[in-house]
Scaffold this active site. Structure first.
Site, PDB file in Angstrom:
ATOM      1  N   GLU A 157       4.763  -9.744   3.623  1.00 28.58           N
ATOM      2  CA  GLU A 157       3.993  -8.567   3.192  1.00 28.58           C
ATOM      3  C   GLU A 157       2.493  -8.788   3.389  1.00 28.58           C
ATOM      4  O   GLU A 157       1.704  -8.785   2.436  1.00 28.58           O
ATOM      5  CB  GLU A 157       4.310  -8.232   1.733  1.00 28.58           C
ATOM      6  CG  GLU A 157       5.738  -7.769   1.560  1.00 28.58           C
ATOM      7  CD  GLU A 157       6.047  -7.156   0.199  1.00 28.58           C
ATOM      8  OE1 GLU A 157       5.336  -7.468  -0.768  1.00 28.58           O
ATOM      9  OE2 GLU A 157       6.991  -6.364   0.105  1.00 28.58           O
ATOM     10  N   GLU A 209      13.927  -6.755   3.039  1.00 28.44           N
ATOM     11  CA  GLU A 209      13.980  -6.616   1.575  1.00 28.44           C
ATOM     12  C   GLU A 209      14.324  -5.182   1.244  1.00 28.44           C
ATOM     13  O   GLU A 209      13.734  -4.260   1.810  1.00 28.44           O
ATOM     14  CB  GLU A 209      12.628  -6.893   0.909  1.00 28.44           C
ATOM     15  CG  GLU A 209      12.221  -8.323   0.867  1.00 28.44           C
ATOM     16  CD  GLU A 209      10.914  -8.546   0.099  1.00 28.44           C
ATOM     17  OE1 GLU A 209      10.603  -7.770  -0.828  1.00 28.44           O
ATOM     18  OE2 GLU A 209      10.216  -9.500   0.453  1.00 28.44           O
TER      19      GLU A 209
END
Ligand code: BGP
Length: 485
Positions: free
Chosen positions: A197, A383
């Site tokens: 991220e 995810e």
């Protein structure tokens, strides 16, 4: 039709939330080891020593300027220290992943387990041995590792001595760490991601940078981009079969209404995510970011060769996390902070999770399309999942139909992205396939797993593992290659 035969059905974790063993095997401290737990309404807190030598805790949103160091106070509870103890349960857990039928398992490597202070010239062999054991055990069951080199995990010493990623020397330290991983785990790992991220790497917890000015954040980011590009080049040189990707926190976003001002606001909000993939997949800084730097009087220090490196070290694929969608309305501040909108605006068509995340399966299909249309590289959903409170029934079972529903709807949307839209999605990794600590709140009660771990928010519990109802459901999804949802 349906999912490709070699589709990677996976499960995802990260060292700082799962591994534990924080002082074992020669591991050094990481920045996250100094951050205690919070809750949905109370931010997590950092333990710091200020300029006057006083030790105290402060919200992770307060400025760290003037702070001498972040540290660990032995009287406090820090969720990353034991987490859910993969360090001692790896064999048992991998056997459970094999029983679940996982084709791939996503995990990250703790930088300070291999380089305790971050800048040593030789790696800690005990740390290497730990990961070799894990990768060999996965290999025994034919489970393909998907490894994140850096999942919010900066050695604390590098933060305290040189302000983390704000310092250009970090590039060399990271590259040494990456080189070590690519060469020592060669043949065992083929799928890599450089930074988790990357669009959320903007604070002390994720970068070790205690200076929170915009100038300093973008400078740190420039170093991170360069480090990633160099790592990609080295990873390809060491083993040309390596697939090395970027990792983006993604959410689909919509204009709240057809006011062109709302549409424009939504369009601009997409730039905040696209910027990172524009650099890492297309290989250069986009025009809108250069304009923003000009407006904000930000001047990035660069060296000769930096822009060439960005161009030449682009990634092979995009991995992204997807949990929710967001709406944008003219005149409202709708930024996302820790998974929540600053001024929460309900989308009347959607429901929220207990932690306020707006559940939107179609948004996942939209996200796959947006990313593939713009970047034309394979995508992996690395995810996705529902954080929820689970109850153990009197008979010892854990029934989690809410989690099954969430996953079912999202896998269905993914199937449509592949089947109808033709997006080359190559893998799907439900987040926290086994219960782990929540990143945003540090809680244990925000569970994502299909395997329950006996541990509470204060760090009490036996760490015993127990299969949930969703375990059997997902096993069947994998066994039928997504035909039976
Ligand atoms: C992402 C992170 C993960 C993870 C997940 C769920 O932002 O990459 O580390 O934890 O979100 O978030 P949370 O744990 O806060 O519910």
């Amino acid at each position: 039709m349906g999912f490709p035969h070699n589709f990677l059905w996976g499960g995802a974790t990260a060292a700082n939330q799962y591994e534990g063993g924080y002082q074992e095997g020669g591991r050094g401290l990481s920045c996250l080891d100094t951050i205690s737990a919070g809750s949905v309404n109370v931010p997590r807190r950092i333990t710091v020593r200020d300029g006057n030598g006083n030790v105290r805790q402060q919200s992770k949103y307060d400025s760290l300027i003037g702070i001498e160091e972040a540290l660990v106070d032995d009287h406090l509870y820090y969720p990353s220290h034991v987490a859910t103890d993969f360090y001692h349960h790896w064999k048992e857990d991998i056997a459970l992943f094999a029983e679940l039928g996982l084709k791939s398992f996503r995990m990250s490597i703790s930088w300070s387990r291999l380089f305790p202070n971050g800048d040593e010239t030789e790696a800690n062999e005990e740390g290497i041995r730990f990961y070799l054991n894990v990768f060999r055990e996965l290999g025994k069951y034919g489970i393909e590792p998907m490894v994140t080199l850096n999942h919010f995990d900066v050695p604390l010493s590098l933060s305290n001595r040189m302000n983390g990623w704000a310092d250009r020397r970090m590039i060399d330290y990271f590259v040494r760490f990456a080189y070590t991983c690519f060469s020592r785990f060669k043949g065992l790992v083929r799928y890599w991601k450089t930074f988790n991220e990357i669009n959320c790497m903007n604070d002390f917890a994720t970068t070790g940078n205690k200076n929170d000015t915009l100038q300093s954040r973008y400078q740190a980011l420039h170093h991170i981009f360069l480090a990633s590009s160099k790592a990609v080049q080295i990873g390809h040189a060491i083993d040309p079969t390596n697939q090395i990707g970027m990792m983006l926190a993604y959410w689909s976003s919509y204009a709240y209404d057809c006011d062109p001002k709302s549409v424009l606001k939504n369009y601009e909000s997409m730039h905040e995510r696209q910027f990172f993939a524009d650099v890492q997949v297309r290989g250069s800084y986009p025009s809108y970011i250069k304009k923003l730097w000009k407006r904000e009087q930000i001047e990035i220090e660069t060296e000769e060769g930096d822009m060439r490196l960005l161009k030449e070290g682009t990634v092979d694929f995009i991995g992204f996390s997807y949990y929710f969608s967001q709406v944008n309305k003219a005149g409202m501040d709708t930024r996302i902070v820790d998974g929540k909108q600053v001024e929460p605006l309900d989308n009347p068509y959607l429901k929220r999770s207990d932690w306020g995340w707006q559940i939107d399966p179609d948004g996942l299909r939209i996200a796959c399309n947006e990313l593939y249309d713009r970047y034309q590289v394979p995508v992996f959903v690395v995810e996705n999942g529902l954080g929820a409170i689970d109850q153990i029934e009197e008979d010892g079972t854990i029934r989690d139909p809410y989690r099954i529903d969430y996953l079912r709807q999202h896998i269905q949307a993914l199937k449509e992205a592949i089947e109808i839209d033709g997006v080359p999605v190559q893998g799907y990794y439900p987040w926290g396939c086994i219960d782990i600590v929540s990143a945003s709140t540090g809680e244990m009660r925000k569970r994502y797993g299909m395997i329950y771990v006996d541990m509470d928010d204060e760090g009490n519990g036996t760490l015993e593992r127990r299969k949930k109802q969703s375990f059997d459901w997902y096993r069947n999804v994998i066994a039928t290659n997504g035909e039976q949802l």
